[in-house]
Design a protein around this motif. Structure first.
Motif, PDB file in Angstrom:
ATOM      1  N   VAL A  86      43.927  25.051-108.285  1.00 38.13           N
ATOM      2  CA  VAL A  86      43.119  24.558-109.399  1.00 38.13           C
ATOM      3  C   VAL A  86      42.446  23.245-109.015  1.00 38.13           C
ATOM      4  CG1 VAL A  86      43.175  23.728-111.776  1.00 38.13           C
ATOM      5  CG2 VAL A  86      44.540  25.716-111.117  1.00 38.13           C
ATOM      6  N   ARG A  87      43.213  22.367-108.360  1.00 41.10           N
ATOM      7  CA  ARG A  87      42.661  21.069-107.961  1.00 41.10           C
ATOM      8  C   ARG A  87      41.451  21.243-107.046  1.00 41.10           C
ATOM      9  NH1 ARG A  87      45.376  16.496-108.199  1.00 41.10           N
ATOM     10  NH2 ARG A  87      47.359  17.626-108.248  1.00 41.10           N
ATOM     11  N   GLU A  88      41.550  22.175-106.098  1.00 46.11           N
ATOM     12  CA  GLU A  88      40.439  22.391-105.179  1.00 46.11           C
ATOM     13  C   GLU A  88      39.226  22.973-105.905  1.00 46.11           C
ATOM     14  OE1 GLU A  88      40.154  21.316-102.096  1.00 46.11           O
ATOM     15  OE2 GLU A  88      42.102  20.379-102.465  1.00 46.11           O
ATOM     16  N   ALA A  89      39.457  23.891-106.828  1.00 47.44           N
ATOM     17  CA  ALA A  89      38.349  24.468-107.598  1.00 47.44           C
ATOM     18  C   ALA A  89      37.649  23.398-108.430  1.00 47.44           C
ATOM     19  CB  ALA A  89      38.881  25.579-108.503  1.00 47.44           C
ATOM     20  N   ILE A  90      38.435  22.500-109.018  1.00 51.55           N
ATOM     21  CA  ILE A  90      37.860  21.424-109.832  1.00 51.55           C
ATOM     22  C   ILE A  90      37.070  20.460-108.953  1.00 51.55           C
ATOM     23  CG2 ILE A  90      38.469  19.380-111.185  1.00 51.55           C
ATOM     24  CD1 ILE A  90      40.724  21.044-112.426  1.00 51.55           C
ATOM     25  N   ARG A  91      37.612  20.124-107.791  1.00 51.26           N
ATOM     26  CA  ARG A  91      36.898  19.219-106.888  1.00 51.26           C
ATOM     27  C   ARG A  91      35.557  19.795-106.475  1.00 51.26           C
ATOM     28  NH1 ARG A  91      41.937  17.350-102.974  1.00 51.26           N
ATOM     29  NH2 ARG A  91      42.661  15.595-104.262  1.00 51.26           N
ATOM     30  N   LEU A  94      33.181  19.416-109.463  1.00 44.52           N
ATOM     31  CA  LEU A  94      32.749  18.037-109.676  1.00 44.52           C
ATOM     32  C   LEU A  94      31.820  17.567-108.569  1.00 44.52           C
ATOM     33  CD1 LEU A  94      36.139  16.468-110.861  1.00 44.52           C
ATOM     34  CD2 LEU A  94      34.157  17.027-112.275  1.00 44.52           C
ATOM     35  N   ALA A  95      31.984  18.108-107.351  1.00 45.16           N
ATOM     36  CA  ALA A  95      31.142  17.698-106.222  1.00 45.16           C
ATOM     37  C   ALA A  95      29.689  18.105-106.427  1.00 45.16           C
ATOM     38  CB  ALA A  95      31.674  18.288-104.923  1.00 45.16           C
ATOM     39  N   ARG A  96      29.430  19.049-107.340  1.00 45.70           N
ATOM     40  CA  ARG A  96      28.053  19.482-107.599  1.00 45.70           C
ATOM     41  C   ARG A  96      27.287  18.468-108.450  1.00 45.70           C
ATOM     42  NH1 ARG A  96      29.518  25.548-109.768  1.00 45.70           N
ATOM     43  NH2 ARG A  96      30.741  26.244-107.968  1.00 45.70           N
ATOM     44  N   LEU A  97      28.006  17.569-109.110  1.00 46.82           N
ATOM     45  CA  LEU A  97      27.347  16.598-109.991  1.00 46.82           C
ATOM     46  C   LEU A  97      26.648  15.525-109.167  1.00 46.82           C
ATOM     47  CD1 LEU A  97      30.219  16.041-112.597  1.00 46.82           C
ATOM     48  CD2 LEU A  97      28.312  17.665-112.742  1.00 46.82           C
ATOM     49  N   SER A  98      25.549  15.022-109.702  1.00 41.66           N
ATOM     50  CA  SER A  98      24.892  13.884-109.065  1.00 41.66           C
ATOM     51  C   SER A  98      25.806  12.664-109.175  1.00 41.66           C
ATOM     52  CB  SER A  98      23.558  13.600-109.750  1.00 41.66           C
ATOM     53  OG  SER A  98      23.778  13.147-111.090  1.00 41.66           O
ATOM     54  N   PRO A  99      25.639  11.659-108.296  1.00 41.97           N
ATOM     55  CA  PRO A  99      26.490  10.465-108.378  1.00 41.97           C
ATOM     56  C   PRO A  99      26.452   9.803-109.755  1.00 41.97           C
ATOM     57  CG  PRO A  99      25.313  10.487-106.292  1.00 41.97           C
ATOM     58  CD  PRO A  99      24.759  11.622-107.106  1.00 41.97           C
ATOM     59  N   HIS A 142      29.205  23.113-116.424  1.00 40.55           N
ATOM     60  CA  HIS A 142      30.398  23.606-117.121  1.00 40.55           C
ATOM     61  C   HIS A 142      31.588  22.659-116.984  1.00 40.55           C
ATOM     62  CE1 HIS A 142      28.253  27.333-117.803  1.00 40.55           C
ATOM     63  NE2 HIS A 142      28.021  27.428-116.509  1.00 40.55           N
ATOM     64  N   VAL A 143      31.286  21.374-116.824  1.00 46.18           N
ATOM     65  CA  VAL A 143      32.340  20.352-116.838  1.00 46.18           C
ATOM     66  C   VAL A 143      32.566  19.881-118.270  1.00 46.18           C
ATOM     67  CG1 VAL A 143      32.975  18.023-116.058  1.00 46.18           C
ATOM     68  CG2 VAL A 143      31.869  19.620-114.472  1.00 46.18           C
ATOM     69  N   LEU A 144      31.496  19.755-119.039  1.00 49.15           N
ATOM     70  CA  LEU A 144      31.567  19.390-120.456  1.00 49.15           C
ATOM     71  C   LEU A 144      31.026  20.542-121.292  1.00 49.15           C
ATOM     72  CD1 LEU A 144      30.169  15.716-120.418  1.00 49.15           C
ATOM     73  CD2 LEU A 144      32.566  16.437-120.351  1.00 49.15           C
ATOM     74  N   THR A 145      31.369  20.528-122.565  1.00 48.64           N
ATOM     75  CA  THR A 145      30.778  21.472-123.514  1.00 48.64           C
ATOM     76  C   THR A 145      29.864  20.698-124.449  1.00 48.64           C
ATOM     77  OG1 THR A 145      32.646  21.255-125.057  1.00 48.64           O
ATOM     78  CG2 THR A 145      32.761  23.016-123.416  1.00 48.64           C
ATOM     79  N   ALA A 146      28.789  21.325-124.851  1.00 46.96           N
ATOM     80  CA  ALA A 146      27.779  20.666-125.677  1.00 46.96           C
ATOM     81  C   ALA A 146      28.319  20.393-127.080  1.00 46.96           C
ATOM     82  CB  ALA A 146      26.527  21.516-125.750  1.00 46.96           C
ATOM     83  N   PHE A 161      40.046  19.262-116.085  1.00 45.37           N
ATOM     84  CA  PHE A 161      38.963  18.455-115.512  1.00 45.37           C
ATOM     85  C   PHE A 161      39.271  16.972-115.711  1.00 45.37           C
ATOM     86  CE2 PHE A 161      35.683  21.987-115.694  1.00 45.37           C
ATOM     87  CZ  PHE A 161      35.453  21.973-114.335  1.00 45.37           C
ATOM     88  N   ARG A 162      39.627  16.629-116.925  1.00 49.79           N
ATOM     89  CA  ARG A 162      39.886  15.226-117.231  1.00 49.79           C
ATOM     90  C   ARG A 162      41.094  14.711-116.450  1.00 49.79           C
ATOM     91  NH1 ARG A 162      42.712  12.606-121.746  1.00 49.79           N
ATOM     92  NH2 ARG A 162      41.944  10.468-121.841  1.00 49.79           N
ATOM     93  N   GLU A 163      42.144  15.502-116.374  1.00 49.19           N
ATOM     94  CA  GLU A 163      43.340  15.095-115.634  1.00 49.19           C
ATOM     95  C   GLU A 163      43.011  14.842-114.165  1.00 49.19           C
ATOM     96  OE1 GLU A 163      46.651  17.746-116.189  1.00 49.19           O
ATOM     97  OE2 GLU A 163      46.100  18.081-118.282  1.00 49.19           O
ATOM     98  N   ALA A 164      42.211  15.734-113.566  1.00 50.88           N
ATOM     99  CA  ALA A 164      41.868  15.597-112.152  1.00 50.88           C
ATOM    100  C   ALA A 164      41.036  14.333-111.907  1.00 50.88           C
ATOM    101  CB  ALA A 164      41.107  16.826-111.676  1.00 50.88           C
ATOM    102  N   ILE A 165      40.103  14.044-112.799  1.00 52.91           N
ATOM    103  CA  ILE A 165      39.273  12.848-112.655  1.00 52.91           C
ATOM    104  C   ILE A 165      40.131  11.593-112.755  1.00 52.91           C
ATOM    105  CG2 ILE A 165      37.453  11.470-113.762  1.00 52.91           C
ATOM    106  CD1 ILE A 165      36.179  14.186-114.589  1.00 52.91           C
TER     107      ILE A 165
END
Length: 216
Positions: A86-91, A94-99, A142-146, A161-165
């Motif tokens: 799960v940790r690797e999937a989340i990473r 998250l890596a797809r997001l802009s800085p 798909h990190v946040l919901t609208a 997601f939040r825990e991993a961050i």
């Protein structure tokens, strides 16, 4: 080596969106893995934490099964910690997001399971329009919901997601963000009211420098 082939397949693929599992479906999946009907409270907690993502449900349930020999057995609740898969999937997600988006999502993680664009604008000092654009980027990933309506908060797609961050955030940076969130919430409270316990929690986690604010 397979990247060119995968890229060619992706260009010709049909995308099939997979909706989140319901609580009843989570219960069936967990029952099949654990060999017994899980407690409703455990199912509700598991769905909240994973957002009903089938892969995440499976991985956390495996962690639960590995700990089933401990006190309370499998009914003791969803285990703490994030399974490696799960940790690797989340990473990767998250890596797809802009800085800039990753920085904003980090502030959102410190703020809590949900927060508004207005609060994040106060925390970061960024223009509201820029904040909304970055939040929409996180929604598309798909990190946040609208939000469900005007002025409603954005939420993390699931707690993992939040825990991993938060796990990746070092202590000083986390303390600075808690202080910024506490002060932003306090400024919002002048107009609408924020629970004192919520303010105190952020100031307490901001460290010794905010002790007086936490006590107040």
């Amino acid at each position: 080596p397979a990247a060119p082939l995968l890229a060619d397949l992706a260009a010709r693929a049909t995308v099939v969106p997979l909706p989140a599992l319901s609580e009843a479906e989570v219960a069936r999946l967990v029952a099949g893995m654990l060999g017994g009907r899980p407690e409703p409270a455990l199912v509700a907690d598991l769905r909240r934490r994973t957002g009903g993502n089938p892969f995440f449900v499976q991985q956390v349930t495996r962690l639960l099964a590995a700990q089933a020999g401990g006190p309370g057995g499998p009914g003791q609740g969803v285990p703490a910690g994030i399974p490696l898969g799960v940790r690797e999937a989340i990473r990767r997600r998250l890596a797809r997001l802009s800085p800039a988006c990753a920085e904003l999502v980090t502030a959102a993680a410190v703020a809590g399971p949900e927060c508004t664009a207005a609060l994040l604008a106060r925390v970061t000092g960024a223009p509201p329009e820029a904040v909304r654009d970055l939040l929409e980027e996180a929604v598309r990933a798909h990190v946040l919901t609208a939000p469900t309506g005007p002025l409603r908060p954005y939420r993390f797609a699931h707690d993992l997601f939040r825990e991993a961050i938060l796990e990746e955030l070092d202590g000083p940076a986390k303390a600075r963000l808690h202080l910024a969130v506490g002060r932003a919430l306090e400024a919002e409270g002048d107009a609408g009211g924020v629970p004192p316990a919520q303010l105190a929690s952020h100031f307490a986690q901001a460290g010794a420098g905010a002790a007086d604010e936490a006590v107040r």
